[in-house]
Every structure is written in C-alpha cells, then in structure tokens.
Motif scaffolding. Structure first.
Motif, PDB file in Angstrom:
ATOM      1  N   LYS A 102      -2.437   3.441  -2.355  1.00  0.00           N
ATOM      2  CA  LYS A 102      -2.834   2.831  -1.537  1.00  0.00           C
ATOM      3  C   LYS A 102      -4.416   4.072  -1.749  1.00  0.00           C
ATOM      4  O   LYS A 102      -5.448   3.904  -2.019  1.00  0.00           O
ATOM      5  CB  LYS A 102      -2.737   2.310   0.023  1.00  0.00           C
ATOM      6  CG  LYS A 102      -2.627   3.974   0.957  1.00  0.00           C
ATOM      7  CD  LYS A 102      -2.212   3.738   2.151  1.00  0.00           C
ATOM      8  CE  LYS A 102      -2.221   5.085   3.080  1.00  0.00           C
ATOM      9  NZ  LYS A 102      -2.013   4.853   4.588  1.00  0.00           N
ATOM     10  N   ASN A 103      -3.415   5.243  -2.013  1.00  0.00           N
ATOM     11  CA  ASN A 103      -4.756   6.581  -2.350  1.00  0.00           C
ATOM     12  C   ASN A 103      -5.388   6.997  -4.003  1.00  0.00           C
ATOM     13  O   ASN A 103      -6.494   7.463  -4.111  1.00  0.00           O
ATOM     14  CB  ASN A 103      -4.148   7.521  -2.300  1.00  0.00           C
ATOM     15  CG  ASN A 103      -3.616   7.970  -1.003  1.00  0.00           C
ATOM     16  OD1 ASN A 103      -3.596   7.584  -0.167  1.00  0.00           O
ATOM     17  ND2 ASN A 103      -2.123   8.225  -0.987  1.00  0.00           N
ATOM     18  N   GLU A 137       0.931  -1.437  -0.021  1.00  0.00           N
ATOM     19  CA  GLU A 137       0.004  -0.045  -0.049  1.00  0.00           C
ATOM     20  C   GLU A 137       0.824   1.261  -0.032  1.00  0.00           C
ATOM     21  O   GLU A 137       0.409   2.377   0.083  1.00  0.00           O
ATOM     22  CB  GLU A 137      -0.866  -0.099   0.867  1.00  0.00           C
ATOM     23  CG  GLU A 137      -0.267  -0.345   2.245  1.00  0.00           C
ATOM     24  CD  GLU A 137      -1.039  -0.224   3.447  1.00  0.00           C
ATOM     25  OE1 GLU A 137      -2.468   0.528   3.057  1.00  0.00           O
ATOM     26  OE2 GLU A 137      -0.515  -0.513   4.501  1.00  0.00           O
ATOM     27  N   HIS A 138       1.873   1.395   1.094  1.00  0.00           N
ATOM     28  CA  HIS A 138       2.881   1.908   0.173  1.00  0.00           C
ATOM     29  C   HIS A 138       4.154   2.568  -0.686  1.00  0.00           C
ATOM     30  O   HIS A 138       4.956   3.256  -0.555  1.00  0.00           O
ATOM     31  CB  HIS A 138       3.967   1.901   1.688  1.00  0.00           C
ATOM     32  CG  HIS A 138       3.317   2.442   3.164  1.00  0.00           C
ATOM     33  ND1 HIS A 138       3.115   2.062   4.201  1.00  0.00           N
ATOM     34  CD2 HIS A 138       1.705   2.990   3.397  1.00  0.00           C
ATOM     35  CE1 HIS A 138       2.005   1.879   5.237  1.00  0.00           C
ATOM     36  NE2 HIS A 138       1.809   2.855   5.195  1.00  0.00           N
ATOM     37  N   THR A 139       3.699   1.759  -1.555  1.00  0.00           N
ATOM     38  CA  THR A 139       4.648   1.661  -3.163  1.00  0.00           C
ATOM     39  C   THR A 139       3.985   2.926  -4.023  1.00  0.00           C
ATOM     40  O   THR A 139       2.553   3.397  -3.456  1.00  0.00           O
ATOM     41  CB  THR A 139       3.962   0.435  -3.796  1.00  0.00           C
ATOM     42  OG1 THR A 139       4.559  -1.172  -3.254  1.00  0.00           O
ATOM     43  CG2 THR A 139       5.024   0.043  -5.489  1.00  0.00           C
ATOM     44  N   THR A 140       5.128   3.953  -4.652  1.00  0.00           N
ATOM     45  CA  THR A 140       3.812   4.748  -5.883  1.00  0.00           C
ATOM     46  C   THR A 140       3.851   4.486  -6.599  1.00  0.00           C
ATOM     47  O   THR A 140       3.523   2.933  -7.110  1.00  0.00           O
ATOM     48  CB  THR A 140       5.854   5.802  -6.027  1.00  0.00           C
ATOM     49  OG1 THR A 140       6.502   4.115  -7.227  1.00  0.00           O
ATOM     50  CG2 THR A 140       6.329   5.959  -4.483  1.00  0.00           C
ATOM     51  N   ASP A 159       3.022   9.725  -5.081  1.00  0.00           N
ATOM     52  CA  ASP A 159       1.918   9.289  -4.307  1.00  0.00           C
ATOM     53  C   ASP A 159       1.589   8.042  -3.746  1.00  0.00           C
ATOM     54  O   ASP A 159       1.606   7.111  -4.583  1.00  0.00           O
ATOM     55  CB  ASP A 159       0.584   9.761  -4.800  1.00  0.00           C
ATOM     56  CG  ASP A 159      -0.367  10.111  -3.533  1.00  0.00           C
ATOM     57  OD1 ASP A 159      -0.623   9.999  -2.874  1.00  0.00           O
ATOM     58  OD2 ASP A 159      -1.224  10.116  -3.606  1.00  0.00           O
ATOM     59  N   TYR A 160       1.063   7.521  -2.282  1.00  0.00           N
ATOM     60  CA  TYR A 160       1.013   6.546  -2.839  1.00  0.00           C
ATOM     61  C   TYR A 160      -0.021   5.276  -2.878  1.00  0.00           C
ATOM     62  O   TYR A 160      -1.155   6.222  -3.240  1.00  0.00           O
ATOM     63  CB  TYR A 160       0.354   5.732  -0.784  1.00  0.00           C
ATOM     64  CG  TYR A 160       1.693   5.897  -0.003  1.00  0.00           C
ATOM     65  CD1 TYR A 160       3.100   6.229  -0.076  1.00  0.00           C
ATOM     66  CD2 TYR A 160       1.360   6.680   1.062  1.00  0.00           C
ATOM     67  CE1 TYR A 160       3.870   5.904   1.267  1.00  0.00           C
ATOM     68  CE2 TYR A 160       2.324   7.610   2.817  1.00  0.00           C
ATOM     69  CZ  TYR A 160       3.653   6.918   2.271  1.00  0.00           C
ATOM     70  OH  TYR A 160       4.433   7.119   3.063  1.00  0.00           O
ATOM     71  N   ASN A 168      10.110   8.436  -1.116  1.00  0.00           N
ATOM     72  CA  ASN A 168       9.169   8.026  -1.821  1.00  0.00           C
ATOM     73  C   ASN A 168       9.482   9.305  -2.900  1.00  0.00           C
ATOM     74  O   ASN A 168       9.359   8.567  -4.047  1.00  0.00           O
ATOM     75  CB  ASN A 168       7.771   7.422  -1.776  1.00  0.00           C
ATOM     76  CG  ASN A 168       7.387   5.897  -1.584  1.00  0.00           C
ATOM     77  OD1 ASN A 168       8.053   5.478  -1.953  1.00  0.00           O
ATOM     78  ND2 ASN A 168       6.002   6.048  -1.383  1.00  0.00           N
ATOM     79  N   THR A 201       2.373  11.150   1.094  1.00  0.00           N
ATOM     80  CA  THR A 201       3.656   9.576   0.678  1.00  0.00           C
ATOM     81  C   THR A 201       4.860   9.950   1.757  1.00  0.00           C
ATOM     82  O   THR A 201       4.520  10.864   2.532  1.00  0.00           O
ATOM     83  CB  THR A 201       3.789   9.740  -0.613  1.00  0.00           C
ATOM     84  OG1 THR A 201       4.812   8.846  -1.253  1.00  0.00           O
ATOM     85  CG2 THR A 201       4.071  11.637  -1.052  1.00  0.00           C
ATOM     86  N   SER A 202       5.532   9.586   1.801  1.00  0.00           N
ATOM     87  CA  SER A 202       6.862   9.655   2.453  1.00  0.00           C
ATOM     88  C   SER A 202       7.771   9.932   1.699  1.00  0.00           C
ATOM     89  O   SER A 202       8.052  10.293   0.611  1.00  0.00           O
ATOM     90  CB  SER A 202       7.327   8.144   2.841  1.00  0.00           C
ATOM     91  OG  SER A 202       7.836   7.122   1.469  1.00  0.00           O
ATOM     92  N   GLU A 241       6.966  10.911   6.521  1.00  0.00           N
ATOM     93  CA  GLU A 241       5.878  10.616   6.019  1.00  0.00           C
ATOM     94  C   GLU A 241       5.305  12.766   5.192  1.00  0.00           C
ATOM     95  O   GLU A 241       5.650  13.480   6.536  1.00  0.00           O
ATOM     96  CB  GLU A 241       4.406  10.563   7.008  1.00  0.00           C
ATOM     97  CG  GLU A 241       4.452   9.651   7.201  1.00  0.00           C
ATOM     98  CD  GLU A 241       4.155   8.071   6.473  1.00  0.00           C
ATOM     99  OE1 GLU A 241       2.697   8.726   5.637  1.00  0.00           O
ATOM    100  OE2 GLU A 241       4.690   7.514   6.285  1.00  0.00           O
TER     101      GLU A 241
END
Length: 479
Positions: free
Chosen positions: A184-185, A22-25, A181-182, A77, A73-74, A93
């Motif tokens: 998951k969004n 879920e935190h992948t770009t 952006d993540y 990323n 996102t992070s 974050e």
C-alpha cells in the motif's frame, strides 16, 4: 427493465479476482505479477474495498530510484521475505529506518544514532549489538544465522526488542528487507481510475486510450473490487443472447443490439433486413398479435399456461386487435381469445372495456409521454421516418393541444434525423384515427391514403392498425 444489451465489462474475460491485499509485501506482489503475466493489480483492504493500484513500474521505482530507507510493515512480513527464524517477537507492526552495521564498531557507534524505531541489520558484532539493545531499537536482523549470546538475549527480552535471524548476508538482507514493505506504500494515486463492471466495454476502451494506461480496477456498485482489466488483452467476449419478441427491426429494439447475439425471433410483423451471424429460429405468422403465436408454442410444447400469464396474453391480443375488431384480426386470434378466456374463466368483452378504460387514460402523462408511449422508427430505402400511435378515449385533450404535440414532433424529427413523423390518435369508438404530422407531408398523405384536403388532425375512417394500414403503404410510396 433492460434498456441496453451493449457489451459490458462484466461480459468479457478480465482478470476476475486478481487483487492484492494492502498488507501484502512488495516481493509477494512482484511474484504475483510474474506468475500471472500481469503488470499491475488493484490494491484492496480486508473487505475487498478498493484502495488504489500498484504496477510493476512502481516496484521498479522502489528498487532503483528510492533513497528512503524507511519501511512500514509487519514482523511476519519481514520474517517471510528474509526466510528467517523468529527469535523474539513483541510487535506485530514494524515501522522504522533500516540501518546496516557494515562499518567498524567505532565508526558505527560514532556516526549511527540508534533510536527506538531503528531496524538494524547486523552480523557477529558483539559491541554493536549490545549498543543497539541498550538503545532499545525496534528490530534486530541477525544475518548469516548469527545467534545472540545468553546475556544479549536476556537484555533483548527485558527491553522488548524484536529479533529475527536469517541465513542471508548483510547485503542480501538489506536488499530484501526493503521488499517486505506493505504494498500500500507504493500505491499510485495519480491518474488513478476505476471502472464499474456495468460500464460499456467499448466505451471503456475509448476512455482508457484517452487516459493512456493499461491496468484498471473493476468494481461493483458498492466499490468492492472485482479484479483487473487491461487494455492490451484480447479479452474473450460473451455477447448477451437476445430473443426478439413482437419485433424484428434493430431500430425498434433495445439499444446495442448490434453488440448482442440474436438467437431467436417470435413476431407477427413484416420481416425487416435483420441479419445474424448464425442460423436462428425465426417464427413469424400473419396474425393479429404475437401472443397468438406464443399460445401455439405453449400448446406444441405441452406446457400448462399459468393463470397470470394467460391473463397477460389475453390482454395483449385484445389490445393489439382492438378486441378482435382490427383489420389484422384472424380466425386464429379469435380461437386463441376464446380458449384463453375459458382457461381463466373471464368474459373478454367486459374485461376489454375495463382494460380500455384504464389503458387509454392519459391523465397524469406529459405530452411527450403520450407521444412516445407507442413510438416506432422505420427505414425505407434512404428515408428514415417514425409513426407514433396512442389509443385513447380522450381525443379532445390531444386535438386541442395539437400545436404542442406538433412542436414536439418537429423537435424529434430534427433530433433523430427523421425525414418525417406521423402521430396516429386512434379512437376505438369511432373506429378510426386522427393524424398529426410534421411539415410538408400533405401531398404524401393524400397520395398514399387517397385523402383530400389533408390538414392537421384529419380523421381517417377505419384506420386503426399502424402495422397493416399505414407502414406498408408508406414503405411502398417511399421505395
């Protein structure tokens, strides 16, 4: 206990292990799709729990239709997507609205409101950068490899402002940063559907065609995501391999046999119309019990029979042959019983009496359980019928409730499209069977078994074997 050998999702080559964290770009997800020639993937958390699904359509939407400049996102990323250089990092974050300082300084200062969650993309604009640093923006993205002046660096440190430098120009950086952006969004929640790996494969195809989507997550019983299955893929299928023991008719076998591969048969019944796609080992003998054949197989392979297995095999032969008194009993059955008894050091006559006492009890069973505990269906030409058998010492409790059993039989006849059904209540003491049957069987029973004045509950002397004394004669009559 296996009640089905139908092809399941786990038996096909789906995209096992194909998931996106879920935190992948968004950019990494797109490249993952492209490299693996897929158009979607399940989104999971760090524990592989399913969170949703993302497709190439979702990515297209963010690239073309999205007018929202907000990203969540992070820092890492963003650094990765911009192929940037870490200048200052204070936050893991990064959440905020992306602004590009592309106008003149006066226009920017007049129209742009820099707030603590602003992500500013800017080049060598000294005044704009100072203004951003003083307003404590969340992140400065310096394009074209621009570096902060020493006093700007000092201010950035004091205000704990994150800073990244990239070789991209403003336009490219603005386009790319949205892809940091993540993923998951972007997840789809509408029409989101998952399938358990144990779900029947062909039922999945039907369900998926109704839903109208191509990509579906595969999960286990704990909702851990195992991968992705696509409707459009021609999956390689691994049919379950099955050995039929003590039967060779599809109607008597486990559900879904037509979707499995029968690789062997070990049986003592008449040979049915079973067909296979490849040659198989088919071993059948005219003996009273299949365990007699299995005993021979142990001897041929020079394998020692474990104590408990020997006891089970002996129990099977004694049960099938009514302790070697049935019409189906052969000399080979007798020899096998003698040798198995010696192997486990048991008196089989005494043992059979104890086994019969325990095994023929119907205490605690429902009438349906009594009726179906040894139930088999048969096909003769265009006729479909069933013969159930129970061996019990408690004959009276069945006969006095015969109307209840007849009602159950009529219901089963209708439900399964049978032409008729017969229920054999075998009395081992009197060495015969009482017969119950569905309506309209009197003439057939009189002719087939040479009986007179047939009525419900009629006793037929010496009829104990369904296989040898009932089925062959019914098949001959129906054909």
């Amino acid at each position: 206990y296996l009640d089905s050998v139908r092809l399941q999702i786990k038996d096909v080559d789906y995209y096992k292990g194909f998931t996106v964290n879920e935190h992948t770009t968004i950019l990494e997800t797109y490249n993952y799709f492209k490299n693996n020639l897929i158009t979607g993937a399940p989104v999971v958390d760090s524990n592989k729990k399913l969170k949703g699904i993302v497709t190439s359509k979702d990515i297209t939407r963010i690239l073309i239709e999205n007018e929202d400049d907000y990203i969540s996102t992070s820092y890492d990323n963003i650094l990765k997507v911009l192929k940037g250089k870490e200048i200052l990092k204070f936050d893991e974050e990064i959440n905020g609205e992306v602004l590009v300082a592309s106008n003149k300084k006066d226009v920017i200062l007049e129209n742009y409101k820099f707030v603590p969650d602003t992500i500013l993309i800017v080049g060598g604009r000294f005044g704009v950068i100072n203004h951003a640093l003083q307003n404590k923006v969340k992140l400065l993205i310096l394009v074209s490899d621009y570096n902060l002046e020493s006093e700007q660096m000092l201010l950035a440190r004091q205000n704990k402002i994150n800073v990244i430098s990239t070789s991209f120009n403003s336009l490219k950086a603005a386009r790319k940063v949205m892809l940091s952006d993540y993923v998951k969004n972007l997840m789809s929640y509408k029409h989101f559907c998952r399938f358990n790996e144990n779900f029947d494969f062909y039922d999945f195809i039907k369900e998926a065609n109704k839903l109208g989507h191509n990509n579906y997550p595969v999960v286990d019983n704990h909702d851990n995501c195992l991968g992705l299955i696509r409707v459009t893929d021609q999956n390689k299928k691994y049919k379950k391999e099955v050995i039929l023991v003590d039967h060779n008719e599809e109607e008597q076998s486990v559900y879904g046999l037509n979707e499995a591969s029968v690789i062997e048969v070990v049986d003592h019944h008449n040979i049915s119309k079973l067909s296979t796609s490849a040659p198989i080992s088919f071993r059948t003998m005219a003996v009273g019990c299949t365990n007699t054949i299995i005993y021979l197989m142990y001897q041929e392979q020079n394998v020692k029979i474990p104590y408990d297995i020997a006891g089970l095999m002996l129990s099977g032969i004694l049960s099938d042959t009514l302790s070697l008194t049935s019409a189906t009993t052969t000399e080979l059955d007798k020899k096998t019983v003698k040798e198995l008894s010696e192997l486990i050091n048991i008196d089989y006559n005494s043992y059979y009496k104890e086994m019969l006492k325990a095994g023929t009890s119907i205490d605690g069973l429902t009438k349906l359980e009594v009726l179906t505990q040894d139930y088999k269906q048969y096909q003769a030409e265009d006729k479909k019928y069933a013969v159930a058998q129970t061996i019990t010492l408690d004959i009276d409790s069945i006969i006095k409730n015969k109307q209840d059993f007849l009602n159950l039989m009529e219901d089963r006849k209708t439900r399964y499209g049978l032409d008729f059904m017969i229920f054999m209540i075998t009395d081992v003491i009197k060495n015969g069977s009482y017969l119950l049957y569905t309506t309209g069987c009197e003439d057939m029973l009189e002719e087939v078994f040479r009986l007179e004045n047939v009525k419900q509950g009629i006793f037929v002397d010496a009829m104990t074997s369904r296989k040898k004394q009932v089925i062959p004669y019914l098949d001959l009559y129906l054909k």
